[in-house]
Design an enzyme around this catalytic site. Structure first.
Site, PDB file in Angstrom:
ATOM      1  CE  LYS A 144      -9.934   9.199 -13.549  1.00  0.00           C
ATOM      2  NZ  LYS A 144     -11.061   8.610 -12.895  1.00  0.00           N
ATOM      3  CD  GLU A 186      -7.427  10.656  -0.618  1.00  0.00           C
ATOM      4  OE1 GLU A 186      -6.607  11.133   0.163  1.00  0.00           O
ATOM      5  OE2 GLU A 186      -7.291   9.528  -1.154  1.00  0.00           O
ATOM      6  CB  VAL A 194      -5.886   7.155  -6.732  1.00  0.00           C
ATOM      7  CG1 VAL A 194      -5.578   5.656  -6.813  1.00  0.00           C
ATOM      8  CG2 VAL A 194      -4.925   7.936  -7.603  1.00  0.00           C
ATOM      9  N   GLY A 201     -11.491   6.213  -5.547  1.00  0.00           N
ATOM     10  CA  GLY A 201     -12.823   6.649  -5.112  1.00  0.00           C
ATOM     11  C   GLY A 201     -12.820   7.044  -3.644  1.00  0.00           C
ATOM     12  N   GLY A 214     -22.952   4.644 -13.212  1.00  0.00           N
ATOM     13  CA  GLY A 214     -22.142   5.854 -13.041  1.00  0.00           C
ATOM     14  C   GLY A 214     -20.706   5.580 -12.628  1.00  0.00           C
ATOM     15  CD  GLU A 255     -13.193   8.157 -15.823  1.00  0.00           C
ATOM     16  OE1 GLU A 255     -13.031   9.351 -16.054  1.00  0.00           O
ATOM     17  OE2 GLU A 255     -13.407   7.723 -14.678  1.00  0.00           O
ATOM     18  CG  ASP A 285      -9.597   5.166 -14.709  1.00  0.00           C
ATOM     19  OD1 ASP A 285     -10.006   6.326 -14.613  1.00  0.00           O
ATOM     20  OD2 ASP A 285      -9.601   4.363 -13.754  1.00  0.00           O
ATOM     21  CE  LYS A 326      -8.960   5.724 -11.029  1.00  0.00           C
ATOM     22  NZ  LYS A 326     -10.088   4.803 -11.236  1.00  0.00           N
ATOM     23  N   GLY A 379     -18.127   5.849  -8.325  1.00  0.00           N
ATOM     24  CA  GLY A 379     -19.520   6.157  -7.995  1.00  0.00           C
ATOM     25  C   GLY A 379     -19.639   7.509  -7.303  1.00  0.00           C
TER      26      GLY A 379
END
Ligand code: HSE
Length: 429
Positions: A98, A122, A125, A127, A179, A182, A193, A197, A300
């Site tokens: 991103k 894709e 942003v 997930g 997980g 970042e 972050d 996005k 994730g």
């Protein structure tokens, strides 16, 4: 699948890269895809042995003649060089980066157009939520007036746990273990972050490059249990919101934590208040489609793998049929609102002696701030090192220009009798 498989090269075999390698190993054949090789930073870490070769030289993968689609999952600004090299070599590019897409989309898209290659982002942003292609393709005929989302899984996870009484540090640690975060969680908790996005979503929605640096951004580290306690008392919850909306032909774009109506609020809950844990949700309004809400896991291994794989499969199909996606031109013109207006509350810890509140209200009044309410949170009172009693005060204010609030906050921080740094939290209706 007829014809020879499309070669995929991977940069990064971490949480998401590992998920993509696993997918290609298990299901690549049926999709006509073949993992050619992968590059990693540290060759000494144990790896998935199904990858035909693993190198620490990213350029070996990028320049490998068998690689037709390069998947960049290393993150960070340095990846821009990898993107440009891949495009230069005529490879289709898939990325979850991103930062690079938000900052350099015009340059990357222009180079890709010149070389006739595709760029899929894709996974940058939301997930597993397919919001990027939705804005690029499905809603392209709409005039979008609002995008408001919870787009950072880590902070949403932390805020959900804090709302249940967990300490900030403990919640962050669990989010990292799961997980979601970042490599450097500062990017998550500072709102950066979410800012990247939001820059991507708003650039797509208004077909104009919105520089992330122009988006005002506040994070969550200053939020405390006192804020959740107050929010809960008045039927609100706290979320980190990314907002882009039009006002009189201008666009207001910002990322900030805010109080939004919860389930116990008399007017009913805000559509984003029930979004918990690492889930993300993006609410938008278009002139044709009306209001829409997209919801799903925003971080994730497997949700992000889902988004990366969707791009790989589409770009592979494009290569087979010799077509390319239309990359956004981002050549629209959008003027940004420089000084947005919002209501909210100021939390300041006040020395419990006559006159402190008067000084605080004087500062607010001199900056044109209209106070609606003031509430001393006695439960959170404490004695400082000098034996003085300090009590946090929640001062609710009428909607005011951000610049007035910022100036008042600077003055409050140095006001005699105000302890620590006062905090401003918006209330969003
Ligand atoms: N750190 C990000 C988040 C991962 O927590 O949402 C997905 O971009």
């Amino acid at each position: 699948m007829t014809g020879s498989p499309i070669g995929v090269g991977l940069l990064g075999l971490g949480n998401v890269g590992g998920g993509v390698a696993e997918y290609l190993h298990k299901h690549g054949d049926s999709g006509g895809l073949r993992l050619v090789g992968a590059a990693v930073k540290d060759l000494s870490k144990p790896r998935d042995t199904s990858v035909p070769y693993v190198t620490d030289d990213a350029y070996r993968v990028i320049r490998d003649p068998d690689v037709q689609i390069l998947v960049e999952l290393v993150g960070g600004e340095q990846a821009l060089e990898y993107h440009m090299e891949a495009i230069e070599k005529g490879k289709s590019l898939v990325t979850a980066n991103k930062l690079v897409i938000a900052r350099y989309a015009p340059q990357i898209f222009e180079a890709a157009r010149r070389k006739g290659v595709d760029v899929g982002f894709e996974a940058s942003v939301g997930g597993g939520i397919p919001i990027v292609q939705t804005l690029r393709e499905d809603l392209a005929g709409n005039k979008i007036s609002v995008i408001r989302g919870i787009v950072n899984g880590t902070t949403n996870y932390i805020l959900t746990r804090m709302g249940e009484g967990m300490k900030y540090e403990d919640a962050l640690e669990i989010a990292q273990q799961k997980g979601f975060a970042e490599t450097d969680p500062t990017s998550d908790v500072s709102g950066e972050d979410a800012r990247y996005k939001l820059a991507i979503l708003s650039s797509l929605a208004w077909n104009a490059w919105i520089n992330p640096a122009s988006i005002s951004c506040e994070g969550i580290p200053e939020i405390t249990p006192q804020d959740f306690d107050y929010a809960g008392d008045v039927g609100y919850t706290i979320k980190l919101l990314a907002t882009a909306r039009t006002h009189d032909g201008k666009l207001e774009v910002r990322v900030n934590p805010a109080l939004i109506r919860g389930t116990s609020h008399p007017s009913g809950p805000h559509p984003l208040s029930g979004v918990r844990d690492e889930f993300n949700a993006i609410y938008l309004e278009g002139d044709l489609c009306g209001p829409q809400l997209y919801y799903g896991r925003g971080a994730g291994r497997y949700p992000t793998t889902s988004a990366v794989v969707a791009d790989i499969r589409r770009l592979a199909r494009n290569l087979r049929t010799d077509v390319r996606d239309d990359l956004p031109t981002l050549d629209g013109h959008v003027e940004l609102v420089q000084n947005p207006v919002s209501g909210g509350y100021i939390r300041a810890s006040l020395e419990h002696v006559p006159g402190t509140a008067a000084k605080v209200f004087d500062i607010l009044g001199r900056h044109g701030i209209n106070v609606m309410d003031s509430l001393q949170r006695r439960t959170f009172g404490y004695e400082d090192g000098d034996g003085k009693t300090v009590i946090p005060d929640i001062i609710t204010i009428e909607p005011t220009n951000d610049s007035f609030v910022k100036e008042a906050m600077r003055e409050l921080a140095t006001c005699d009798g105000v302890h620590g740094k006062p905090v401003y939290l918006r209330i969003e209706e």
